[in-house]
Structures are given as C-alpha cells and as structure tokens.
Design a protein around this motif. Sequence first.
Motif, mmCIF file in Angstrom:
data_model
loop_
_atom_site.group_PDB
_atom_site.id
_atom_site.type_symbol
_atom_site.label_atom_id
_atom_site.label_comp_id
_atom_site.label_asym_id
_atom_site.label_seq_id
_atom_site.Cartn_x
_atom_site.Cartn_y
_atom_site.Cartn_z
ATOM 1 N N VAL A 152 3.467 20.058 3.178
ATOM 2 C CA VAL A 152 4.308 18.855 3.126
ATOM 3 C C VAL A 152 3.740 17.864 2.113
ATOM 4 O O VAL A 152 2.536 17.602 2.089
ATOM 5 N N GLY A 153 4.615 17.318 1.287
ATOM 6 C CA GLY A 153 4.188 16.318 0.324
ATOM 7 C C GLY A 153 5.268 15.281 0.074
ATOM 8 O O GLY A 153 6.447 15.620 -0.036
ATOM 9 N N PHE A 154 4.876 14.008 0.047
ATOM 10 C CA PHE A 154 5.799 12.918 -0.271
ATOM 11 C C PHE A 154 4.989 11.644 -0.460
ATOM 12 O O PHE A 154 3.779 11.600 -0.163
ATOM 13 N N ALA A 155 5.636 10.617 -0.966
ATOM 14 C CA ALA A 155 5.011 9.296 -1.104
ATOM 15 C C ALA A 155 6.002 8.237 -0.648
ATOM 16 O O ALA A 155 7.208 8.368 -0.864
ATOM 17 N N VAL A 156 5.477 7.207 0.006
ATOM 18 C CA VAL A 156 6.281 6.066 0.433
ATOM 19 C C VAL A 156 5.656 4.815 -0.174
ATOM 20 O O VAL A 156 4.494 4.497 0.102
ATOM 21 N N GLN A 157 6.425 4.122 -1.005
ATOM 22 C CA GLN A 157 5.922 2.954 -1.707
ATOM 23 C C GLN A 157 6.162 1.684 -0.883
ATOM 24 O O GLN A 157 7.010 1.653 0.005
ATOM 25 N N PRO A 158 5.415 0.605 -1.172
ATOM 26 C CA PRO A 158 5.698 -0.679 -0.527
ATOM 27 C C PRO A 158 7.166 -1.064 -0.709
ATOM 28 O O PRO A 158 7.732 -0.906 -1.791
ATOM 29 N N GLY A 159 7.789 -1.538 0.360
ATOM 30 C CA GLY A 159 9.196 -1.909 0.320
ATOM 31 C C GLY A 159 10.145 -0.754 0.531
ATOM 32 O O GLY A 159 11.364 -0.937 0.474
ATOM 33 N N GLN A 160 9.619 0.435 0.834
ATOM 34 C CA GLN A 160 10.452 1.633 0.955
ATOM 35 C C GLN A 160 10.429 2.178 2.376
ATOM 36 O O GLN A 160 9.444 2.062 3.098
ATOM 37 N N VAL A 161 11.540 2.809 2.767
ATOM 38 C CA VAL A 161 11.639 3.544 4.032
ATOM 39 C C VAL A 161 11.912 5.006 3.720
ATOM 40 O O VAL A 161 12.780 5.321 2.898
ATOM 41 N N LEU A 162 11.182 5.896 4.372
ATOM 42 C CA LEU A 162 11.455 7.330 4.293
ATOM 43 C C LEU A 162 11.801 7.821 5.688
ATOM 44 O O LEU A 162 11.035 7.620 6.634
ATOM 45 N N ILE A 163 12.955 8.456 5.815
ATOM 46 C CA ILE A 163 13.421 8.998 7.090
ATOM 47 C C ILE A 163 13.118 10.492 7.131
ATOM 48 O O ILE A 163 13.471 11.232 6.214
ATOM 49 N N LEU A 164 12.461 10.927 8.206
ATOM 50 C CA LEU A 164 12.200 12.349 8.409
ATOM 51 C C LEU A 164 13.294 12.942 9.275
ATOM 52 O O LEU A 164 13.644 12.394 10.321
ATOM 53 N N MET A 223 0.836 -1.198 0.000
ATOM 54 C CA MET A 223 0.000 0.000 0.000
ATOM 55 C C MET A 223 0.875 1.254 0.000
ATOM 56 O O MET A 223 1.817 1.361 0.778
ATOM 57 N N GLU A 224 0.559 2.178 -0.866
ATOM 58 C CA GLU A 224 1.277 3.447 -0.916
ATOM 59 C C GLU A 224 0.776 4.382 0.180
ATOM 60 O O GLU A 224 -0.429 4.522 0.394
ATOM 61 N N LEU A 225 1.696 5.017 0.869
ATOM 62 C CA LEU A 225 1.377 6.118 1.764
ATOM 63 C C LEU A 225 1.704 7.402 1.022
ATOM 64 O O LEU A 225 2.836 7.602 0.581
ATOM 65 N N ARG A 226 0.709 8.268 0.873
ATOM 66 C CA ARG A 226 0.929 9.511 0.128
ATOM 67 C C ARG A 226 0.392 10.699 0.920
ATOM 68 O O ARG A 226 -0.730 10.672 1.422
ATOM 69 N N VAL A 227 1.206 11.724 1.018
ATOM 70 C CA VAL A 227 0.871 12.948 1.734
ATOM 71 C C VAL A 227 0.888 14.087 0.719
ATOM 72 O O VAL A 227 1.887 14.293 0.031
ATOM 73 N N GLU A 228 -0.225 14.802 0.613
ATOM 74 C CA GLU A 228 -0.340 15.865 -0.390
ATOM 75 C C GLU A 228 -0.675 17.193 0.264
ATOM 76 O O GLU A 228 -1.749 17.356 0.868
ATOM 77 N N ASN A 229 0.257 18.142 0.181
ATOM 78 C CA ASN A 229 0.054 19.519 0.597
ATOM 79 C C ASN A 229 -0.479 19.624 2.034
ATOM 80 O O ASN A 229 -1.381 20.408 2.321
ATOM 81 N N VAL A 230 0.096 18.825 2.934
ATOM 82 C CA VAL A 230 -0.395 18.756 4.303
ATOM 83 C C VAL A 230 0.246 19.831 5.177
ATOM 84 O O VAL A 230 1.463 20.045 5.135
ATOM 85 N N SER A 231 -0.584 20.479 5.968
ATOM 86 C CA SER A 231 -0.126 21.412 6.991
ATOM 87 C C SER A 231 -0.610 20.907 8.343
ATOM 88 O O SER A 231 -1.724 20.389 8.457
#
Length: 209
Positions: A21-33, A1-9
């Motif tokens: 804030v905007g980004f997407a995290v795909q299955p099998g992926q790690v995003l570090i904040l 499942m994709e996690l997607r954040v669009e223009n979030v405040s």
Amino acid sequence: MELRVENVSVARGGITVLQGVGFAVQPGQVLILRGPNGVGKTTLLRVIAGLQPSVAGTVFGGGDAVAYAAHADGLKATLTVAENLAFWAAIYGTRGVEAALVGMNLVDLRGRLAANLSAGQKRRLGLARLLVTGRPVWVLDEPTVSLDVASVALFGDALRGHLAVGGSALIATHIDLGVAAEVLDLTPFKARIGTVSGDFDAAFGGDFA
C-alpha cells in the motif's frame, strides 16, 4: 504535516491482508479509504496510528502526529461531557473544550454523565475529542456510525475547520461527508490468500474491518 505510506503491508491474526500500500495525504487534504468488509481498512489505520506494527514498508508522519478514532468512543462513563473533554485536553496539553462543545452541539449536555448519553450523543462526544487533541492528522474508522444526518453535517463542519488550519484526515467510510476528498480503493492491495506474516501482531486487539 504530510502523511506518507510507502509499500506498506499489514497483517491480522498472523495473516497478511494488504500488501504494497502506498499513498500520501497533504495538509488540507482528505483521503477516503474504501473496500469490502474484511479487506484490511481498520488494520491499516491501526498501523498508521502506531497501534500495531506493519509487516513491511514505512509510515511517515503517523504515530504521535495522529489523533485516532475508531469504533470505541473513548469515554469515561462516570465523567460528564465537559469533564471528558477536559480530561483529554489535559492529556494532550491543549485547550479548546468550549469550542469542542459548540462544534459538536454538546453545550446543552455539558453536565450530563457520559453513561447517560444516547449512542449518537456518545459518538458526537467521541468526535469532539478530536477537536482538543491538537494533532494535525486525523485517522478515523467509520466516524459517523450512530450519527443522524444533522450530526454528520456537524462533523463535516468540524472536519472542514480542521483542514482550514492545515490539518489532514485519512478516513475509512462509505458516507458522503460533504467534504472534497480523494478516494483510494484498497481492493487492488489485497494480499494473496494464505500469505503468512508470523504472529507478531497477535498481542494487539481491537475491532477489524
């Protein structure tokens, strides 16, 4: 499942801390904040996990798809290590308690009350809880606090196992987890000083960073 954040405040205490804030995290992926203390990492993670509303924007693939872990370990002090995991497995309707005990090196502690664990052991148990949720998206706020080097490596192995079966992870951390990951610095999304969002998030407590 994709996690997607669009223009979030997002806001803390009625004051907007992050905008657009905007980004997407795909299955099998790690995003570090990443970002300085107070920039809004924890607040953003809570919004994605469905624990408080955003000021603006949309989160897709959050909420019930998310297993969230933050500064509190989510343990019942009067239950044993194994009973804590069995409790959470029952909540999520899953199995895998034994695998979670093995994965976070808790087998020898399975009969010990959570109240009698060290800080590092409690953290390992709190992270083992992720392994019994069955949820595809892990949203984690400084997950390696109180862990020694060996335990950080154990968690890295657990994370790789999660990714291997199509899971994903969004993590606020400054620690190298030994896992290939994209990095997003939230500093450019910091809101202008004094931007007021209203007080609709005031009812939501928690630790913020």
